[in-house]
Motif scaffolding. Structure first.
Motif, PDB file in Angstrom:
ATOM      1  N   PHE A 172      -8.970  35.269 -10.139  1.00 52.53           N
ATOM      2  CA  PHE A 172      -9.872  34.124  -9.966  1.00 52.53           C
ATOM      3  C   PHE A 172      -9.356  32.904 -10.715  1.00 52.53           C
ATOM      4  N   TYR A 173      -8.775  33.122 -11.909  1.00 51.72           N
ATOM      5  CA  TYR A 173      -8.278  32.006 -12.706  1.00 51.72           C
ATOM      6  C   TYR A 173      -7.090  31.317 -12.034  1.00 51.72           C
ATOM      7  N   GLU A 174      -6.317  32.071 -11.243  1.00 52.56           N
ATOM      8  CA  GLU A 174      -5.144  31.496 -10.574  1.00 52.56           C
ATOM      9  C   GLU A 174      -5.508  30.277  -9.737  1.00 52.56           C
ATOM     10  N   GLU A 175      -6.563  30.383  -8.957  1.00 52.73           N
ATOM     11  CA  GLU A 175      -6.923  29.299  -8.036  1.00 52.73           C
ATOM     12  C   GLU A 175      -7.418  28.060  -8.762  1.00 52.73           C
ATOM     13  N   LEU A 176      -7.745  28.215 -10.055  1.00 52.64           N
ATOM     14  CA  LEU A 176      -8.197  27.082 -10.857  1.00 52.64           C
ATOM     15  C   LEU A 176      -7.060  26.494 -11.685  1.00 52.64           C
ATOM     16  N   ASP A 177      -5.852  27.033 -11.503  1.00 53.40           N
ATOM     17  CA  ASP A 177      -4.637  26.517 -12.128  1.00 53.40           C
ATOM     18  C   ASP A 177      -4.766  26.408 -13.640  1.00 53.40           C
ATOM     19  N   VAL A 178      -5.150  27.520 -14.282  1.00 58.04           N
ATOM     20  CA  VAL A 178      -5.237  27.499 -15.735  1.00 58.04           C
ATOM     21  C   VAL A 178      -3.835  27.557 -16.335  1.00 58.04           C
ATOM     22  N   ALA A 179      -3.680  26.949 -17.509  1.00 55.48           N
ATOM     23  CA  ALA A 179      -2.371  26.865 -18.155  1.00 55.48           C
ATOM     24  C   ALA A 179      -1.927  28.206 -18.714  1.00 55.48           C
ATOM     25  N   TRP A 180      -2.905  29.002 -19.180  1.00 56.89           N
ATOM     26  CA  TRP A 180      -2.581  30.357 -19.630  1.00 56.89           C
ATOM     27  C   TRP A 180      -3.842  31.188 -19.775  1.00 56.89           C
ATOM     28  N   PHE A 181      -3.639  32.495 -19.858  1.00 53.64           N
ATOM     29  CA  PHE A 181      -4.684  33.485 -20.071  1.00 53.64           C
ATOM     30  C   PHE A 181      -4.340  34.141 -21.407  1.00 53.64           C
ATOM     31  N   GLU A 182      -5.107  33.789 -22.440  1.00 59.79           N
ATOM     32  CA  GLU A 182      -4.777  34.173 -23.815  1.00 59.79           C
ATOM     33  C   GLU A 182      -5.495  35.442 -24.243  1.00 59.79           C
ATOM     34  N   GLU A 183      -4.763  36.307 -24.921  1.00 58.44           N
ATOM     35  CA  GLU A 183      -5.287  37.561 -25.447  1.00 58.44           C
ATOM     36  C   GLU A 183      -6.248  38.253 -24.477  1.00 58.44           C
ATOM     37  N   PRO A 184      -5.795  38.580 -23.288  1.00 59.66           N
ATOM     38  CA  PRO A 184      -6.692  39.200 -22.315  1.00 59.66           C
ATOM     39  C   PRO A 184      -7.080  40.631 -22.678  1.00 59.66           C
ATOM     40  N   ILE A 185      -6.167  41.354 -23.331  1.00 61.76           N
ATOM     41  CA  ILE A 185      -6.335  42.776 -23.623  1.00 61.76           C
ATOM     42  C   ILE A 185      -6.004  42.987 -25.097  1.00 61.76           C
ATOM     43  N   HIS A 186      -6.383  44.125 -25.649  1.00 64.07           N
ATOM     44  CA  HIS A 186      -6.075  44.400 -27.048  1.00 64.07           C
ATOM     45  C   HIS A 186      -4.569  44.326 -27.275  1.00 64.07           C
ATOM     46  N   ALA A 187      -4.196  43.708 -28.392  1.00 65.34           N
ATOM     47  CA  ALA A 187      -2.792  43.377 -28.642  1.00 65.34           C
ATOM     48  C   ALA A 187      -1.893  44.584 -28.834  1.00 65.34           C
ATOM     49  N   ASP A 188      -2.439  45.753 -29.122  1.00 66.84           N
ATOM     50  CA  ASP A 188      -1.563  46.896 -29.361  1.00 66.84           C
ATOM     51  C   ASP A 188      -1.134  47.606 -28.078  1.00 66.84           C
ATOM     52  N   ASP A 189      -1.570  47.113 -26.923  1.00 72.13           N
ATOM     53  CA  ASP A 189      -1.219  47.753 -25.647  1.00 72.13           C
ATOM     54  C   ASP A 189      -0.208  46.892 -24.889  1.00 72.13           C
ATOM     55  N   VAL A 190       1.064  47.068 -25.230  1.00 72.88           N
ATOM     56  CA  VAL A 190       2.122  46.273 -24.594  1.00 72.88           C
ATOM     57  C   VAL A 190       2.219  46.608 -23.106  1.00 72.88           C
ATOM     58  N   HIS A 191       2.131  47.896 -22.764  1.00 71.05           N
ATOM     59  CA  HIS A 191       2.299  48.300 -21.362  1.00 71.05           C
ATOM     60  C   HIS A 191       1.231  47.673 -20.473  1.00 71.05           C
ATOM     61  N   ALA A 192      -0.006  47.587 -20.967  1.00 69.92           N
ATOM     62  CA  ALA A 192      -1.069  46.959 -20.179  1.00 69.92           C
ATOM     63  C   ALA A 192      -0.749  45.494 -19.921  1.00 69.92           C
ATOM     64  N   HIS A 193      -0.182  44.827 -20.900  1.00 72.33           N
ATOM     65  CA  HIS A 193       0.203  43.427 -20.709  1.00 72.33           C
ATOM     66  C   HIS A 193       1.347  43.289 -19.712  1.00 72.33           C
ATOM     67  N   VAL A 194       2.257  44.257 -19.704  1.00 73.74           N
ATOM     68  CA  VAL A 194       3.332  44.254 -18.701  1.00 73.74           C
ATOM     69  C   VAL A 194       2.747  44.318 -17.307  1.00 73.74           C
ATOM     70  N   ARG A 195       1.789  45.220 -17.110  1.00 74.29           N
ATOM     71  CA  ARG A 195       1.170  45.377 -15.796  1.00 74.29           C
ATOM     72  C   ARG A 195       0.387  44.122 -15.404  1.00 74.29           C
ATOM     73  N   LEU A 196      -0.322  43.549 -16.367  1.00 71.34           N
ATOM     74  CA  LEU A 196      -1.083  42.338 -16.082  1.00 71.34           C
ATOM     75  C   LEU A 196      -0.150  41.188 -15.713  1.00 71.34           C
ATOM     76  N   ALA A 197       0.898  40.986 -16.495  1.00 70.27           N
ATOM     77  CA  ALA A 197       1.832  39.885 -16.244  1.00 70.27           C
ATOM     78  C   ALA A 197       2.477  40.014 -14.864  1.00 70.27           C
ATOM     79  N   ALA A 198       2.729  41.246 -14.449  1.00 67.57           N
ATOM     80  CA  ALA A 198       3.352  41.479 -13.142  1.00 67.57           C
ATOM     81  C   ALA A 198       2.377  41.231 -11.993  1.00 67.57           C
ATOM     82  N   SER A 199       1.082  41.202 -12.295  1.00 69.31           N
ATOM     83  CA  SER A 199       0.070  41.105 -11.241  1.00 69.31           C
ATOM     84  C   SER A 199      -0.385  39.676 -10.970  1.00 69.31           C
TER      85      SER A 199
END
Length: 369
Positions: free
Chosen positions: A213-240
């Motif tokens: 949803f944030y994509e269509e509003l052209d946000v500059a970034w999505f900060e701290e979306p998930i707990h910082a100790d889960d690198v793999h979850a951030h990999v999956r999010l960034a790829a999506s």
């Protein structure tokens, strides 16, 4: 050689000037551990770090009992050696927030001392990449603020010359976040940046959903979306998503940033000098990010991050959250939406010790007073 002859440990408690809330917490109080290091020539460097309301007394106890006594008699120019000795002295509590916050107060004091002895501003001593950095505004975007007021604050920030504003996200339903972001976007136009910050409030599935949803509003970034100790979850999010993922304020070591950067788990590094352990590791993280062609947009502590942003070439934004203007003689200088680095020797922070005195809740001197 500039031997350290005395060290003063302080804690100053500074109340936020506005109510600050996000998806998981409230910013209750800036507990500010401070360290003042004086050398044999009588030159003093002042450093500090912070908590947002808990843990300050534990930090100063760690400083008084275990870290500061190690400084007396040391050459103040041996900053890297001192940092490592402090780190290994308390290795059983590293990597961790309280330890990093404590070491940061010492390390920033040593860099202030170095710059003062050199009669140079910190941004020159640490790199000298630029003289100013663009500002974005956070104080009008807290999660409790009603939508109409959110819009007013954003428009006012744009009129004041800021290049963007941060909006906290994490309302119970994504539609509420979208409504708030869209209301601001419609008023500020497409050529102004809107940053979003979830403060680690989402699970992976919800973060992926909201990013769409944030994509269509052209946000500059999505900060701290998930707990910082889960690198793999951030990999999956960034790829999506095409939305840049920003991390860093809740990371406490160079190695953590290395893991994120190597795995493509973030697009923006928000390393916090008060939480990474001071200027010494902050610069290492910034240069590591540069090697991955990733910009640095540090979290909070704008007065201290200003010279650091101006020291490195890959800094992009400085977060505007004023706090030290309560206890300093002058605030940061702003020109055409940019914060300009101080030309004064040291960190560039002109402490007003008389104004600070009523806020001090702890003071101890090590060595001759």
């Amino acid at each position: 050689m500039a031997k350290i002859t005395s060290v003063e440990v302080l804690q100053a408690d500074l109340k936020p000037k506005v109510k600050r809330t996000d998806a998981v917490q409230a910013f209750e109080l800036q507990e500010t551990p401070m360290v003042r290091v004086t050398d044999a020539d009588g030159v003093t460097g002042t450093g500090y770090s912070y908590t947002i309301g808990t843990g300050g007394s534990s930090v100063v106890r760690l400083l008084d009992d275990h870290l500061v006594p190690m400084l007396l008699g040391r050459d103040a120019e041996d900053i890297e050696a001192i940092w490592r000795d402090l780190f290994y002295r308390v290795h059983a509590t590293t990597v961790g927030a309280l330890t990093s916050i404590a070491i940061a107060a010492i390390d920033t004091a040593l860099w202030d001392l170095r710059a003062r002895r050199a009669k140079l501003p910190l941004h020159k001593v640490a790199g000298g990449a630029k003289d100013g950095i663009e500002l974005y505004y956070t104080e009008g975007g807290w999660l409790h603020i009603p939508e109409a007021e959110l819009v007013v604050e954003a428009v006012r920030a744009k009129e004041r010359g800021f290049g963007g504003a941060k909006l906290k996200v994490g309302r119970p339903h994504v539609a509420e976040d979208v409504s708030r972001i869209r209301a601001v976007r419609e008023q500020v136009g497409p050529a102004w940046d809107i940053m979003t910050d979830a403060n680690q409030g989402f699970r992976l599935d919800e973060a992926i959903r909201r990013a769409r949803f944030y994509e269509e509003l052209d946000v500059a970034w999505f900060e701290e979306p998930i707990h910082a100790d889960d690198v793999h979850a951030h990999v999956r999010l960034a790829a999506s998503t095409s939305v840049p993922i920003a991390v860093g304020e809740s990371m406490y070591s160079l190695s953590q940033f290395k893991d994120y950067l190597q795995q493509g788990a973030c697009s923006i590094v928000q390393v916090d000098v008060g939480r990474i352990g001071g200027v010494t590791p902050w610069l290492k993280v910034a240069h590591l990010a540069e090697a991955f062609n990733v910009p640095v947009c540090p979290h909070f502590l704008m007065e201290l991050h200003l010279p650091l942003c101006c020291a490195v070439p890959n800094s992009r934004w400085l977060e505007y959250i004023p706090q030290l203007d309560l206890v300093t003689e002058a605030g940061i200088r702003i020109e055409d939406g940019k914060a300009m680095a101080s030309t004064e020797p040291g960190l560039g922070i002109a402490w007003d010790w008389k104004a600070l005195e009523p806020h001090i809740v702890h003071r101890k001197t090590h060595g001759p007073s």
